[in-house]
Write a protein that holds these residues in place. Structure first.
Motif, PDB file in Angstrom:
ATOM      1  N   LEU A   1       1.441  -4.666  55.182  1.00 37.80           N
ATOM      2  CA  LEU A   1       1.190  -4.663  56.622  1.00 37.80           C
ATOM      3  C   LEU A   1       2.492  -4.765  57.416  1.00 37.80           C
TER       4      LEU A   1
ATOM      5  N   ILE B   1      -6.856  -7.918  53.702  1.00 38.76           N
ATOM      6  CA  ILE B   1      -7.337  -8.710  54.842  1.00 38.76           C
ATOM      7  C   ILE B   1      -8.848  -8.522  55.001  1.00 38.76           C
ATOM      8  N   GLU B   2      -9.298  -7.311  54.826  1.00 37.82           N
ATOM      9  CA  GLU B   2     -10.741  -7.064  54.950  1.00 37.82           C
ATOM     10  C   GLU B   2     -11.514  -7.873  53.904  1.00 37.82           C
TER      11      GLU B   2
ATOM     12  N   SER C   1      -6.078  -9.498  68.903  1.00 39.19           N
ATOM     13  CA  SER C   1      -6.082  -8.544  67.793  1.00 39.19           C
ATOM     14  C   SER C   1      -6.859  -9.115  66.601  1.00 39.19           C
ATOM     15  N   VAL C   2      -6.550 -10.343  66.227  1.00 41.04           N
ATOM     16  CA  VAL C   2      -7.182 -10.891  65.021  1.00 41.04           C
ATOM     17  C   VAL C   2      -8.641 -11.291  65.292  1.00 41.04           C
TER      18      VAL C   2
ATOM     19  N   SER D   1     -10.089 -19.416  75.111  1.00 42.76           N
ATOM     20  CA  SER D   1     -11.261 -20.099  74.568  1.00 42.76           C
ATOM     21  C   SER D   1     -12.466 -19.954  75.485  1.00 42.76           C
TER      22      SER D   1
ATOM     23  N   TRP E   1      -4.036  -3.797  54.325  1.00 46.23           N
ATOM     24  CA  TRP E   1      -5.182  -4.058  55.205  1.00 46.23           C
ATOM     25  C   TRP E   1      -6.479  -4.317  54.443  1.00 46.23           C
TER      26      TRP E   1
ATOM     27  N   ILE F   1      -1.993  -6.135  64.102  1.00 46.51           N
ATOM     28  CA  ILE F   1      -1.824  -7.020  65.254  1.00 46.51           C
ATOM     29  C   ILE F   1      -0.988  -6.262  66.274  1.00 46.51           C
TER      30      ILE F   1
ATOM     31  N   ARG G   1     -10.914 -30.888  68.238  1.00 39.00           N
ATOM     32  CA  ARG G   1      -9.747 -30.004  68.159  1.00 39.00           C
ATOM     33  C   ARG G   1      -8.873 -30.201  69.383  1.00 39.00           C
TER      34      ARG G   1
ATOM     35  N   ARG H   1     -10.668  -9.673  67.175  1.00 41.36           N
ATOM     36  CA  ARG H   1     -11.396  -8.407  67.083  1.00 41.36           C
ATOM     37  C   ARG H   1     -11.783  -8.060  65.652  1.00 41.36           C
ATOM     38  N   GLN H   2     -10.952  -8.507  64.719  1.00 42.54           N
ATOM     39  CA  GLN H   2     -11.183  -8.158  63.318  1.00 42.54           C
ATOM     40  C   GLN H   2     -11.988  -9.220  62.575  1.00 42.54           C
TER      41      GLN H   2
ATOM     42  N   GLU I   1      -1.434 -14.175  73.387  1.00 45.99           N
ATOM     43  CA  GLU I   1      -2.759 -13.641  73.723  1.00 45.99           C
ATOM     44  C   GLU I   1      -3.040 -12.348  72.957  1.00 45.99           C
ATOM     45  N   ASP I   2      -2.071 -11.450  72.931  1.00 50.44           N
ATOM     46  CA  ASP I   2      -2.284 -10.176  72.234  1.00 50.44           C
ATOM     47  C   ASP I   2      -2.543 -10.397  70.746  1.00 50.44           C
ATOM     48  N   ILE I   3      -1.817 -11.333  70.157  1.00 46.24           N
ATOM     49  CA  ILE I   3      -2.038 -11.635  68.729  1.00 46.24           C
ATOM     50  C   ILE I   3      -3.451 -12.174  68.516  1.00 46.24           C
TER      51      ILE I   3
ATOM     52  N   LEU J   1     -14.802 -18.551  69.321  1.00 47.96           N
ATOM     53  CA  LEU J   1     -13.422 -18.730  68.883  1.00 47.96           C
ATOM     54  C   LEU J   1     -13.100 -20.225  68.855  1.00 47.96           C
ATOM     55  N   GLN J   2     -12.579 -20.679  67.728  1.00 49.78           N
ATOM     56  CA  GLN J   2     -12.110 -22.062  67.618  1.00 49.78           C
ATOM     57  C   GLN J   2     -10.602 -22.057  67.412  1.00 49.78           C
ATOM     58  N   LEU J   3      -9.883 -22.474  68.441  1.00 48.11           N
ATOM     59  CA  LEU J   3      -8.428 -22.554  68.350  1.00 48.11           C
ATOM     60  C   LEU J   3      -8.010 -23.998  68.141  1.00 48.11           C
TER      61      LEU J   3
ATOM     62  N   PRO K   1      -8.413  -4.207  59.768  1.00 57.51           N
ATOM     63  CA  PRO K   1      -8.021  -5.622  59.709  1.00 57.51           C
ATOM     64  C   PRO K   1      -6.559  -5.766  59.281  1.00 57.51           C
TER      65      PRO K   1
END
Lengths: 228, 228, 228, 228, 228, 228
Positions: B36, A11-12, A94-95, A123, A8, B77, E182, A97-98, A89-91, A129-131, B74
Motif C-alpha cells: 500500500l 486490509i479487506e 478514508s478508513v 464523532s 489492499w 487513504i 473513551r 468508509r472502508q 479528518e481526511d484519514i 465511529l468510536q474514536l 480498503p
C-alpha cells in the motif's frame, strides 16, 4: 502490522474480523539533542509493540504536527493547525468508509491537542465511529514512575531520551529550566529562551527507567485497544 | 541522510554549506498485489540513494496523497487535494524560513500532480526559492527501458514491482488491460473496472530491468540536484 | 445551443429528454501573439460545433483558469487552484441538482489539470453522476496530425493559431524552443525564459492543417458525448 | 475593447498610458422569460459601450454569481458567496500585479452585493488601489425614468427586457407581484412563490424607455470612469 | 472599562498611554444547573474586576466557543474550531492594526485550547505583538484552594457555581462522577453519560470559598497584566 | 428571556412548546460620538423588548460584524465576511440540531448584508428551517418617521442616538455630509473623509422621535415573529 507490509486485499481480509486501527500522529520538530522525529518515533514504537500483542493494524504515520513555536529551530516543520485537522479528518474519513469503526489516535506531540476538537466534530457526524486518543506522556503510570524517581518530565529532556530517539551524545549534567515570561511566545522568543531546545532537567536517565516508562505506556494502549 | 537521524543543530550546520532539500510525497493507496505504500517506498528509496551520493538532505515523507478514485479499495487513504496542497505549502514555508532555497519534490504518485500549481503559486511569493519536481515514472530514461523491452508501464504492474515493494506473491501471467469508459470515474466504478487493482500488463519482470530503471531514475535525480 | 440564448423553461424542457451538458473551462492568459482568451475560444468553438451536431447544451464558459506561472505577462488573470476547484464544484452541484447527470468538462488549458481531482471527489459523493474530461490538444488524433506534418505542438505556437484566435500578425519564422532549467518556475523566470510567450516552433501553419485538427477534435467530442 | 481581441503585448502597451479596467460580474440564473445570462448581458453591453467612448479596457466577464435562492429553476448556476469572493479577489490581485490601479466592478446581479465586503478588505491591503462598484439598476437616473413612467423595477420584469436579453415572446399582460412571506427563502419556496420567475409588473415596455435607461446608465459609467 | 461604554476617540486616547487589552472568550454551552453563559460570565467578571484595578481595557466578549461534545444538550451553541480560530485571529489583527501590542486572552472554556495554536501562528507573523493566555481554573492558586477544602474541580460543579452564574436552585447532594469510556465522545454519548451535565462532585460550596477563588484568579490576572 | 439567564433544561422545556429564536448580530465599530457597540445595543434592546411581549428566546449576541472600511478608527473590530458567515452558520446549525426551526436574525449593521447569502444557502440545505432577517433602520415605519420630521437617516447620526447608545456629549450642530468619491474606499480613505465618523446630519433629535422609532421597529419585529 503496518500498512507498508500489506496490500489492499490484506486490509479487506483484516476488516472481516476486526475494525480497529491505530493512527500515529506527532511532529517533526526540534527535540534538543534528540532526533527531529522523536514525537513520531515514540508513538510509532508503542503502536508497533501494541500491534504485535493485539494484532491491531497501524496506519502510516502522519509525520508533521503543529509546532509553530519551534519554527526558529532549523529542522522544525510545522503544519498550521487548520491543515493538521484537515489531514486527520481526511484519514479518518478514508478508513471509516472502508469499515474501520474503532480508531485510536496515538499522539506523540503536545502541540497537536487542538486536533481533538476535529475528532469531536467527526464523532458527531459519522455513525458508530468510536474514536480514542492516547498521549503517552500524560499517562498516570508514566507520571507515577517520574514521581518515584523524583524526575520532572519535560520536552526534550530525559523523558523522551529512549535509545531509539538518541542521535548524538547527551549532556551528562542537567539543565536549569529557563524562566518563561508568557504562555504564548513567538518562535524567535522561544529559541532565545530555550537555547538548546530542552525544557530543562536531566538529559538522560537509567535505561531501566525508560523501559519501565515504555512498558507502562504499552500496557495503557493494550487496555485502551479493547475499546471496552 | 534523513531528518530522523539528525537533531536540529545538525540541520543548522548543514545549512551553513548547503540549501538543498529533497521532499518525498506519494500515496497510501491500493497497488494491486504490491505494498500500500508503494508510492512512498519508491521515491524514498531513490531519495535515500541520491542522498548517499550527493549529500543532499531528505525531509520526512508525507505519507498520504490524493487518491479519491481508489477509495473503494480498503487500505487507500486519500487527502482532498486542498488538504494536500496546504500540507505541502506548510512544509515548504517551514523549511524556507530556515534557509532552504533549492527544494526537489520527489513525487511517487500521479494523482498528486495538482500540487504543482500550489508550488507555482509559492514560487511567485517566496523570493529566491527554486523548486523542482521529479516523477520517476515519467523519466525519458525509464520510458526508453520500457520501450526496449516492449513493456507498457502502468499503475501496479511490473513497473512498480521492485523487490522492496513486493509484499506477496505476484501473478505469473499478465493481465489484460480493462476497458475504461470515461476519464473521470467514481471510486466504486474504478474498483469494478480494475478488479485486483493493477492497470494491466505483466505483473513482474526480470530484476535486472528493475535495477536499470532504478538506476536511470537515480541518475536523473543526481543531475536535477545540481540545480544548474 | 448555449445558455445565453435560452430561458429557464427551455432548460426544463431540455431536461425532460436529455441530461447531458458541456462545460467549457480554460484560461485568460498570455498566448504570445494570439488572443488572451485562446484557451476559452478553442474549447468553446468545439463545444458549439459539437452542440450543433449532437444537440447537447453548452453551459456558460468559466473564463479564468490556473495560470500562476504567466502572471508576469500583462493580461494573464489567474485563479488559485483552490478557487478554480470551488468554482467548478459549485457549477457541477448546481446543474446536478436540476437533473444533469452526464457532464463533459471541455478543458482548454493545461494548467487546469488539478481540477480533475475535485471531479473525482465529486464523483464519489453524487450518485449517478457521470463526469468526463476532454483536453483537445491531448487527443491521439491531434497528435497524429502533428506527427504527420512533423510539427511539434506547444503553448502559443501553430497548434493554437486558428483563424479565430489570431488578433495580430504572426511571425513567419519559427522560434527556437528556449532552455527550461526546472519544472517549477516563478512567473518572473517564466517571462524571462519565454520572451514573447510562445514555447517555440512554427507560429502558424496551413489553414488546412488547422481545419483537420479542429475536425478530429470535434469527432472525439461527438464520440465522447455518447457516454457509451 | 475586450481582452479577447487582444494579446498580452496590447495590454502592456495599454498600461503605459492607462491603469483603468472594467470587470463585469453578474449571474447565470433564471430571468423569467428572458435569457439566463441577462445579468451578464446588460453590464457587458454597458461596459462595451463605455469602452468605446472612453477607451477603458473590459476584462472577461465572470459568468457566475451568487443565486442560491433560484437554484430550483433549471438553468440557474450559483457560486457559494465564498467562491465568488475568492474568484473576484484572484482577478483583482492578478490585474493589480500587472499595474491596473483604478478598477470599476460593473455588477449585473443584486445577489452579488456581499462581494463588496471583499473589495473593502482588498482596498485595505493593496496600496494605491482604487476600486469602484456600479449596479446599473440602482442608478438614480434609472429610478427617475421608472418613476416618470410609473413603472416599478423588479427582477425579470420590463426593467431587464432589453432587445438583447429577450430570447422568447414576452407576455403582454402585467403580472401581479406575489406575496412574499419572509426575507430569506429556500430555493423551493422561491420557485413556488414566483412561478414563472418574474417578480411582477409589466413584462415589457416601449423600446424608447429601454434606450433611455441604457443611456442614463452609460452616462453614469462614463462619469465614474473618470475616477475623479 | 468596556468597549461598550466608550466611543472611538476614547480608544484613541487610551492608546496614547497604553497598548494593553483583555479579550474574553468562552462558550455558550450546557453547564448543568448553571447559566448557559457560565464560561463567559466568569472570565468577564474577572476581566471587569482586573480592569477596575489596572485600567486595562476589556474588548467585547466572543460569546461562542468550541463545544461540539455538548451539542446534544439544548442551549449549547458551538463554533467549529476553524471558525473560532478565524474569529480570534480577526479580532487580534483588528486591534493590532490600531496599536494594541500586549493582549491577554482571558479564556473561560477548556474546549477552546486549540485557539492557542493560532495565537502562536500570529505571534510569528506580527512584530512586537505580545500575547498571553489565562484560564482561571488552571491557576495554581485555584487548585490550592480546591485541595485545601478537599474539593475536586470539574465542569459545572461547585467550581463554577458563583452567585452570578446561578440561574436556578442547585442540588444539595453531590453527584458521583460517571464512568467515561473513551477520551473522544460524540455529543449523544456525552449526554447519555453525563445526564444533568455536571461532571460530578459537590454542586455548591460556601460563598467564602468562591470569593477566595475569584480573588486568587484576579490576583493572577493583575500580575499577568504587568507583562513583565 | 436571554440564554444567559437560563440553563439547558430551560431551553429543553421551551422547545417543547416553541421553536422560535432571535439571533442578534451587529458590529463593534466606530459610531462617531456614540458607543462602539451601538450596532449591538440597538438590535439587542429591540430583541429584549420583543421577547418580553412574545416570549421568544434571545440567543447571545455575536458582538462582531464586517466593518473593514472602519478599521482605521481605533475601537473597530472587524471579522472578514468569510469568518462572519461561518460564525452565523455554526450558530444556526447548532440551534437547528436542537429543534429550533423559526429563526429571526436581528441585524444591527449594514455591513453584514452578505451574511444573507449564507442564510439562503443554509435554507436550501436544512429541511423545514424558516429563517428571517430584520434590519430595523430599513423599516418602512422608521423611514416614514424620518420623512415626517425631515430627517435623513445615516450612520452615527441622530438615527442611532438612543439614550442607551450615548456615551458622551453629542454636538448640537448638524454635520454637513462629506463628499464621497467612490463606492469602495480603503479604511484610511474612509477616516479621512468622515472625520469624526458620523455620515452627517443632526447628531441628536428629540427623545420622543427616538421612542417612536424604537416602537415602530418593535412592532415590526412582533409581527415578523408570528412567522405567518
Amino acid at each position: 502490522m503496518r500498512y507498508e507490509e500489506l496490500n489492499w486485499t490484506d486490509i479487506e481480509t483484516y476488516l472481516q474480523s476486526d475494525d480497529r486501527l491505530m493512527l500515529v500522529i506527532g511532529a517533526t520538530e526540534q527535540h534538543g539533542h534528540l532526533s527531529l522525529l522523536t514525537d513520531i518515533k515514540i508513538p510509532l514504537a508503542l503502536a508497533d509493540a501494541a500491534s504485535r500483542q493485539s494484532g491491531v493494524l497501524v496506519a502510516p504515520p502522519l509525520n508533521f504536527g503543529a509546532s509553530p513555536y519551534f519554527l526558529s529551530y532549523p529542522g522544525t516543520i510545522s503544519f498550521r493547525l487548520s491543515t493538521l485537522m484537515d489531514a486527520v479528518e481526511d484519514i479518518i474519513r478514508s478508513v471509516y468508509r472502508q469499515g474501520f469503526r474503532r480508531i485510536l489516535v496515538v499522539n506523540g506531540h503536545g502541540g497537536n491537542a487542538g486536533v481533538r476538537t476535529r475528532l469531536d466534530e467527526l464523532s458527531n457526524e459519522l455513525p458508530d465511529l468510536q474514536l480514542n486518543w492516547y498521549a503517552w506522556w500524560q499517562s498516570h503510570g508514566v507520571e507515577a514512575i517520574a514521581l518515584e524517581h523524583n524526575l520532572k518530565p519535560a520536552h526534550a529532556n530525559w523523558l523522551e531520551a529512549f535509545a531509539f530517539t538518541q542521535v548524538s551524545e547527551l549532556p551528562s549534567e542537567p539543565k536549569a529550566p529557563p524562566y518563561v515570561p508568557r504562555a504564548v511566545l513567538s518562535a524567535a522568543e522561544t529559541r532565545q529562551i530555550y537555547g538548546d531546545g530542552s525544557f530543562g532537567g536531566a538529559y538522560q536517565v537509567d535505561a531501566k527507567i525508560m523501559d519501565d516508562i515504555f512498558n507502562v505506556a504499552l500496557r495503557d494502549m493494550l487496555e485502551i485497544l479493547k475499546f471496552a
